[in-house]
Design a protein around this motif. Sequence first.
Motif, PDB file in Angstrom:
ATOM      1  N   THR A  46       0.849  -1.187   0.000  1.00  0.00           N
ATOM      2  CA  THR A  46       0.000   0.000   0.000  1.00  0.00           C
ATOM      3  C   THR A  46       0.885   1.238   0.000  1.00  0.00           C
ATOM      4  O   THR A  46       1.815   1.352   0.809  1.00  0.00           O
ATOM      5  N   LEU A  47       0.624   2.151  -0.927  1.00  0.00           N
ATOM      6  CA  LEU A  47       1.361   3.412  -0.970  1.00  0.00           C
ATOM      7  C   LEU A  47       0.527   4.487  -0.290  1.00  0.00           C
ATOM      8  O   LEU A  47      -0.642   4.690  -0.622  1.00  0.00           O
ATOM      9  N   ASP A  52       2.839  18.406   1.384  1.00  0.00           N
ATOM     10  CA  ASP A  52       3.480  19.484   2.133  1.00  0.00           C
ATOM     11  C   ASP A  52       3.503  19.139   3.614  1.00  0.00           C
ATOM     12  O   ASP A  52       3.944  18.070   3.994  1.00  0.00           O
ATOM     13  N   SER A  53       3.006  20.031   4.433  1.00  0.00           N
ATOM     14  CA  SER A  53       3.064  19.802   5.883  1.00  0.00           C
ATOM     15  C   SER A  53       1.754  19.255   6.443  1.00  0.00           C
ATOM     16  O   SER A  53       1.524  19.280   7.656  1.00  0.00           O
ATOM     17  N   GLU A  54       0.878  18.737   5.575  1.00  0.00           N
ATOM     18  CA  GLU A  54      -0.392  18.191   6.051  1.00  0.00           C
ATOM     19  C   GLU A  54      -0.158  16.968   6.931  1.00  0.00           C
ATOM     20  O   GLU A  54       0.774  16.200   6.729  1.00  0.00           O
ATOM     21  N   GLU A  55      -1.026  16.771   7.896  1.00  0.00           N
ATOM     22  CA  GLU A  55      -0.950  15.592   8.755  1.00  0.00           C
ATOM     23  C   GLU A  55      -1.726  14.416   8.165  1.00  0.00           C
ATOM     24  O   GLU A  55      -1.481  13.267   8.528  1.00  0.00           O
ATOM     25  N   ASN A  56      -2.672  14.685   7.283  1.00  0.00           N
ATOM     26  CA  ASN A  56      -3.487  13.620   6.702  1.00  0.00           C
ATOM     27  C   ASN A  56      -2.699  12.817   5.676  1.00  0.00           C
ATOM     28  O   ASN A  56      -1.927  13.375   4.885  1.00  0.00           O
ATOM     29  N   PHE A  57      -2.895  11.498   5.705  1.00  0.00           N
ATOM     30  CA  PHE A  57      -2.287  10.618   4.713  1.00  0.00           C
ATOM     31  C   PHE A  57      -3.381  10.048   3.818  1.00  0.00           C
ATOM     32  O   PHE A  57      -4.494   9.784   4.260  1.00  0.00           O
ATOM     33  N   TYR A  58      -3.021   9.862   2.535  1.00  0.00           N
ATOM     34  CA  TYR A  58      -3.958   9.347   1.555  1.00  0.00           C
ATOM     35  C   TYR A  58      -3.350   8.117   0.890  1.00  0.00           C
ATOM     36  O   TYR A  58      -2.123   7.958   0.835  1.00  0.00           O
ATOM     37  N   THR A  82       3.638  21.271  -5.164  1.00  0.00           N
ATOM     38  CA  THR A  82       3.448  20.605  -3.876  1.00  0.00           C
ATOM     39  C   THR A  82       4.542  19.559  -3.673  1.00  0.00           C
ATOM     40  O   THR A  82       4.944  18.884  -4.610  1.00  0.00           O
ATOM     41  N   THR A  83       5.016  19.441  -2.439  1.00  0.00           N
ATOM     42  CA  THR A  83       5.951  18.369  -2.095  1.00  0.00           C
ATOM     43  C   THR A  83       5.168  17.217  -1.476  1.00  0.00           C
ATOM     44  O   THR A  83       4.392  17.401  -0.540  1.00  0.00           O
ATOM     45  N   TYR A  84       5.371  16.017  -2.017  1.00  0.00           N
ATOM     46  CA  TYR A  84       4.678  14.813  -1.558  1.00  0.00           C
ATOM     47  C   TYR A  84       5.621  13.992  -0.675  1.00  0.00           C
ATOM     48  O   TYR A  84       6.784  13.772  -1.021  1.00  0.00           O
ATOM     49  N   ASN A  85       5.099  13.528   0.454  1.00  0.00           N
ATOM     50  CA  ASN A  85       5.818  12.602   1.337  1.00  0.00           C
ATOM     51  C   ASN A  85       5.216  11.219   1.105  1.00  0.00           C
ATOM     52  O   ASN A  85       4.063  10.967   1.441  1.00  0.00           O
ATOM     53  N   ILE A  86       6.000  10.320   0.491  1.00  0.00           N
ATOM     54  CA  ILE A  86       5.470   9.043   0.014  1.00  0.00           C
ATOM     55  C   ILE A  86       6.136   7.885   0.747  1.00  0.00           C
ATOM     56  O   ILE A  86       7.359   7.858   0.901  1.00  0.00           O
ATOM     57  N   THR A  87       5.333   6.924   1.171  1.00  0.00           N
ATOM     58  CA  THR A  87       5.818   5.723   1.857  1.00  0.00           C
ATOM     59  C   THR A  87       5.066   4.507   1.324  1.00  0.00           C
ATOM     60  O   THR A  87       3.862   4.584   1.066  1.00  0.00           O
TER      61      THR A  87
END
Length: 290
Positions: A46-47, A52-58, A82-87
């Motif tokens: 699952t990705l 940015d600095s949002e706390e919500n993950f999608y 926008t900067t994406y933080n991806i895991t």
Amino acid sequence: NLDFCTSLGQSYPGKPKIIRCRSLEKETFSCWWKPGSDGRLPTNYTLFYSKDSEENFYECPDYRTSGPNSCYFDKNHTNPWTTYNITVTATNEIGSNSSDPQYVDVISIVQPDAPVNLSLETKTSAGIMYLWAKWSPPPLADVSSNSHVYHYELQLKPEKKEEWETISVGVQTQCKVTMLQAGVKYVVQVRCMLDRGEWSEWSSERRIQIPNGESSPEKPTIIKCRSPEKETFTCWWKPGSDGGHPTNYTLLYSKEGMWFCPSDIFWNSTSSNIFKIDCLESCHGTATAQ
């Protein structure tokens, strides 16, 4: 149950690794990952991402379009500013493991597809033969948009040689190439870059035979410059092929960013190809042929 699974060599999954994120045109992008070990159990991936600095993950909106182990972000999920933080998280019956986070700025991961429809032909102007190359932007390019400005490079070489010559073309989709060797087959490719992203791969190779006969002279080579006493110096060069024409050679030199053509002296291919500059009191130079 955990002890029983462990005894069978089953375990929680290995750590996945995000290997690449790429955008073709700044409006969509894809990310790919490499799975770790599956722990000998069925494993789901699952990705997750935040912006940015949002706390919500999608969760990834599309796991299919870009192939196995990938996530595709369509226009509704892509913002170039926008900067994406991806895991990526791997999960099986025993547990889970997550990749290191990847921070993605869409503008910096732009790498377009290669240009297409490269065509070559030889033309003659004023008795000089040249190569005319034309191509089309990548298939997904929106050339009507001011935000899609492609820059191009062309490279070519004689078919039997290893070293390529690269020519910066700018934003044009055509290029006139002189200095060709008559009777030689050339290999040509082109690539492009969108804004400040990465260069595309080179396009498919195209080949063209330059007819025998008259052509542009080859590039001369400066082979040595020497000063015997620090007050004068001499330079020698080696001519290339004259292309079947009487050929003149002009040596230009610059000092502190200014170019000079000393005394407008020209030499033909039968000269000794030596140029001398006498540095006088003003050191502006006088030119004499040797």
